[in-house]
Enzyme design. Structure first.
Site, PDB file in Angstrom:
ATOM      1  N   ARG A 174      54.518  74.612  13.538  1.00  0.00           N
ATOM      2  CA  ARG A 174      55.663  74.257  14.384  1.00  0.00           C
ATOM      3  C   ARG A 174      56.592  73.252  13.712  1.00  0.00           C
ATOM      4  O   ARG A 174      57.168  72.372  14.357  1.00  0.00           O
ATOM      5  CB  ARG A 174      55.200  73.733  15.749  1.00  0.00           C
ATOM      6  CG  ARG A 174      54.360  74.745  16.533  1.00  0.00           C
ATOM      7  CD  ARG A 174      55.142  76.042  16.788  1.00  0.00           C
ATOM      8  NE  ARG A 174      54.325  77.055  17.435  1.00  0.00           N
ATOM      9  CZ  ARG A 174      53.747  78.079  16.802  1.00  0.00           C
ATOM     10  NH1 ARG A 174      53.900  78.236  15.492  1.00  0.00           N
ATOM     11  NH2 ARG A 174      53.019  78.963  17.458  1.00  0.00           N
ATOM     12  N   SER A 224      55.127  77.584  25.694  1.00  0.00           N
ATOM     13  CA  SER A 224      54.000  76.665  25.518  1.00  0.00           C
ATOM     14  C   SER A 224      54.518  75.235  25.395  1.00  0.00           C
ATOM     15  O   SER A 224      55.341  74.942  24.528  1.00  0.00           O
ATOM     16  CB  SER A 224      53.200  77.035  24.267  1.00  0.00           C
ATOM     17  OG  SER A 224      52.635  78.318  24.398  1.00  0.00           O
ATOM     18  N   GLU A 294      55.171  70.520  22.150  1.00  0.00           N
ATOM     19  CA  GLU A 294      55.824  71.482  21.272  1.00  0.00           C
ATOM     20  C   GLU A 294      57.298  71.607  21.653  1.00  0.00           C
ATOM     21  O   GLU A 294      58.157  71.784  20.806  1.00  0.00           O
ATOM     22  CB  GLU A 294      55.135  72.843  21.380  1.00  0.00           C
ATOM     23  CG  GLU A 294      55.752  73.933  20.532  1.00  0.00           C
ATOM     24  CD  GLU A 294      54.948  75.224  20.583  1.00  0.00           C
ATOM     25  OE1 GLU A 294      55.565  76.295  20.763  1.00  0.00           O
ATOM     26  OE2 GLU A 294      53.717  75.164  20.449  1.00  0.00           O
TER      27      GLU A 294
END
Length: 301
Positions: A174, A224, A294
């Site tokens: 990420r 998410s 995230e």
């Protein structure tokens, strides 16, 4: 800001400039206060001119695509917000797809399908744009963007435009050099392999079927919320902590997938942020695990 707006009007069409624009209209979470100024450049030339204007006046700015991985605060965003979704040209060169940053991943996946190119099926159901996917090295069901990117064209804070090959993109979980060095992705070269239309279609259908079955797509969300902790899954920890369905205001831990926070219809950003803090505190107390977000939290607090 009036001076900036007047300068922007000389660069892009007035219909693509929005004053005090609610960001709830531009995020998948359907929450967020107003941006002082929101602009939607229609091509890369307009984007470069817009950046020149706001940088010359030292105005704060924020770049985003489809708004699928951000939470904008209820007080909104000061300065200029630039939305890239109109900069979305895609073309095919042999086994390579060249796409501008504002193109939806689903559009790129369909282009790959139409040209019988395999390797991008994993991204077909991710709701964001290529620029955001490259910035955060988006992935699903195993593969990540780093696995298919050949090179990326970027613009830096000084207005320099150059290409970065995959090996220098600093792709990580990420993360990428786009985030680390505050760059803006303009376009990317996606290298795929020749495949079979029927097989590619079947794989896309399979992955999108899994997504519909396991994720609360019927509600506004930002996907998410938390990064995957080492050795475990955020959703499992949240569920084991007894937080499935836990609600603050209009924000709820999804009963379908505990890694998602959903907007039940009237959530504020503050509801979501308070729920995030409660989840982090509870999981830390029960399991000693720190959950990092995230999603990107943007705006005035």
């Amino acid at each position: 800001m009036e001076k900036i707006v007047e300068a922007l009007k000389k660069t892009i069409s007035e219909e693509n400039i929005y004053i005090n624009e609610p960001m709830s209209r531009h995020t998948s979470f359907r929450i967020g206060g107003p941006a002082d100024v929101l602009v939607i450049p229609q091509n890369r030339e307009e984007l470069i001119k817009v950046l020149d204007i706001i940088r010359s006046e030292n105005i704060p700015y924020f770049i985003f695509g489809n708004g699928t991985n951000i939470i904008v605060s209820d007080r909104g965003i000061r300065g200029v917000v630039i939305k890239l979704t109109a900069i979305r040209k895609i073309y095919v060169d042999g086994e390579t797809i060249v796409s501008e940053a504002g193109a939806l991943l689903s559009a790129i996946a369909n282009t790959a399908l139409d040209n019988e190119l395999t390797g991008f099926e994993f991204a077909s159901g991710i709701p964001g744009t290529l620029g955001g996917a490259v910035a955060m090295n988006a992935g699903a069901y195993g593969p990540e963007i780093k696995d298919v990117i050949e090179k990326v064209e970027v613009i830096d804070e000084n207005g320099n435009i150059y290409e970065i090959k995959n090996g220098n993109m600093k792709f990580a979980y990420r993360s990428s050099v786009i985030q680390l060095d505050n760059l803006i992705a303009l376009r990317a070269w996606i290298h795929l392999k020749k495949g079979n239309y029927k097989d590619i279609r079947a794989k896309m259908d399979e992955l999108n079927g899994l997504r519909k079955m396991k994720q609360p797509l019927e509600y506004p969300s930002a996907g998410s919320v938390f990064k995957r902790p080492e050795g475990c899954y955020a959703g499992k920890l949240i569920q084991d902590a007894g937080l499935q369905g836990y609600t603050i205001g209009g924000a709820q831990v999804s009963e379908k997938h505990c890694g998602f926070i959903i907007n039940k219809g009237n959530a504020t950003a503050e509801d979501v942020l308070n729920l995030i803090k409660h989840i982090q505190k509870t999981v830390k107390e029960k399991f000693g695990v720190d959950l990092d977000t995230e999603v990107k939290i943007i705006g005035e607090r």
